[in-house]
Motif scaffolding. Structure first.
Motif, PDB file in Angstrom:
ATOM      1  N   LYS A 184      47.999  42.138  77.569  1.00 46.42           N
ATOM      2  CA  LYS A 184      47.852  41.493  76.255  1.00 46.42           C
ATOM      3  C   LYS A 184      48.956  41.952  75.300  1.00 46.42           C
ATOM      4  O   LYS A 184      49.512  41.148  74.555  1.00 46.42           O
ATOM      5  CB  LYS A 184      46.472  41.781  75.668  1.00 46.42           C
ATOM      6  CG  LYS A 184      45.385  41.022  76.379  1.00 46.42           C
ATOM      7  CD  LYS A 184      44.032  41.229  75.739  1.00 46.42           C
ATOM      8  CE  LYS A 184      43.004  40.375  76.458  1.00 46.42           C
ATOM      9  NZ  LYS A 184      41.872  40.044  75.643  1.00 46.42           N
TER      10      LYS A 184
ATOM     11  N   THR B 228      46.865  32.126  72.197  1.00 50.49           N
ATOM     12  CA  THR B 228      45.959  31.542  73.186  1.00 50.49           C
ATOM     13  C   THR B 228      46.123  32.186  74.557  1.00 50.49           C
ATOM     14  O   THR B 228      45.122  32.489  75.222  1.00 50.49           O
ATOM     15  CB  THR B 228      46.188  30.021  73.288  1.00 50.49           C
ATOM     16  OG1 THR B 228      46.053  29.457  71.982  1.00 50.49           O
ATOM     17  CG2 THR B 228      45.182  29.374  74.215  1.00 50.49           C
TER      18      THR B 228
ATOM     19  N   ARG C 174      44.544  35.677  74.587  1.00 46.92           N
ATOM     20  CA  ARG C 174      43.078  35.603  74.548  1.00 46.92           C
ATOM     21  C   ARG C 174      42.497  35.059  75.845  1.00 46.92           C
ATOM     22  O   ARG C 174      41.336  35.300  76.170  1.00 46.92           O
ATOM     23  CB  ARG C 174      42.613  34.735  73.375  1.00 46.92           C
ATOM     24  CG  ARG C 174      42.702  35.420  72.035  1.00 46.92           C
ATOM     25  CD  ARG C 174      41.966  34.651  70.948  1.00 46.92           C
ATOM     26  NE  ARG C 174      42.295  33.241  70.904  1.00 46.92           N
ATOM     27  CZ  ARG C 174      43.335  32.704  70.263  1.00 46.92           C
ATOM     28  NH1 ARG C 174      44.157  33.494  69.608  1.00 46.92           N
ATOM     29  NH2 ARG C 174      43.550  31.407  70.274  1.00 46.92           N
ATOM     30  N   SER C 175      43.297  34.304  76.606  1.00 49.09           N
ATOM     31  CA  SER C 175      42.785  33.714  77.839  1.00 49.09           C
ATOM     32  C   SER C 175      42.794  34.698  79.013  1.00 49.09           C
ATOM     33  O   SER C 175      42.196  34.422  80.054  1.00 49.09           O
ATOM     34  CB  SER C 175      43.598  32.475  78.217  1.00 49.09           C
ATOM     35  OG  SER C 175      44.807  32.828  78.864  1.00 49.09           O
TER      36      SER C 175
END
Length: 133
Positions: A42, A58, A61-62
């Motif tokens: 991340k 996005t 977060r995925s």
């Protein structure tokens, strides 16, 4: 030459408990190692891919962990379709009928996270195995 022996007394129950405890311990270590890699991935997404500051986050977060407890392993990766093109690079063609090909450079975020986490992962498993034995 062959031999046969019988396990008697409370030994079968002790062996069954040890097997259950070791499976739980190994899965705990897999999860701990996976969370280390996920956290680094991340950070890598944010620092490697968000070079303009316009990212909505996005992809980061995925990222998710999908455990396989029966095999003592876990998969870590994105749920968005464009995650792989960033990791490996490649050529994409637009979907509007023009056939324009765009080369996307490799900007790995998962493999470096795994590479950076390797010493920590080894320590996690080493510590867990020492607790078991």
């Amino acid at each position: 030459m062959s031999f046969k022996f019988d396990i008697v007394g409370d030994a079968p129950a002790l062996i069954a408990r040890a097997a259950a405890r070791s499976a739980g311990s190994l899965n705990k270590a897999v999860y701990a190692a996976s969370t280390r890699v996920l956290g680094r991935a991340k950070v890598n997404v944010k620092t490697t891919l968000n070079t303009t500051g316009q990212s909505k986050g996005t992809l980061g977060r995925s990222l998710q962990i999908v455990p396989d407890r029966a095999q003592f392993r876990a998969a870590i990766g994105p749920s968005v379709v464009y995650g792989a093109i960033h990791e490996f690079g490649g050529i994409i063609t637009n979907g509007w009928g023009r056939g324009i090909k765009i080369r996307i450079p490799k900007r790995a975020y998962l493999q470096p996270a795994l590479d950076d986490s390797r010493p920590e992962i080894e320590n996690i498993f080493s510590d867990e195995l020492k607790r078991l034995f």
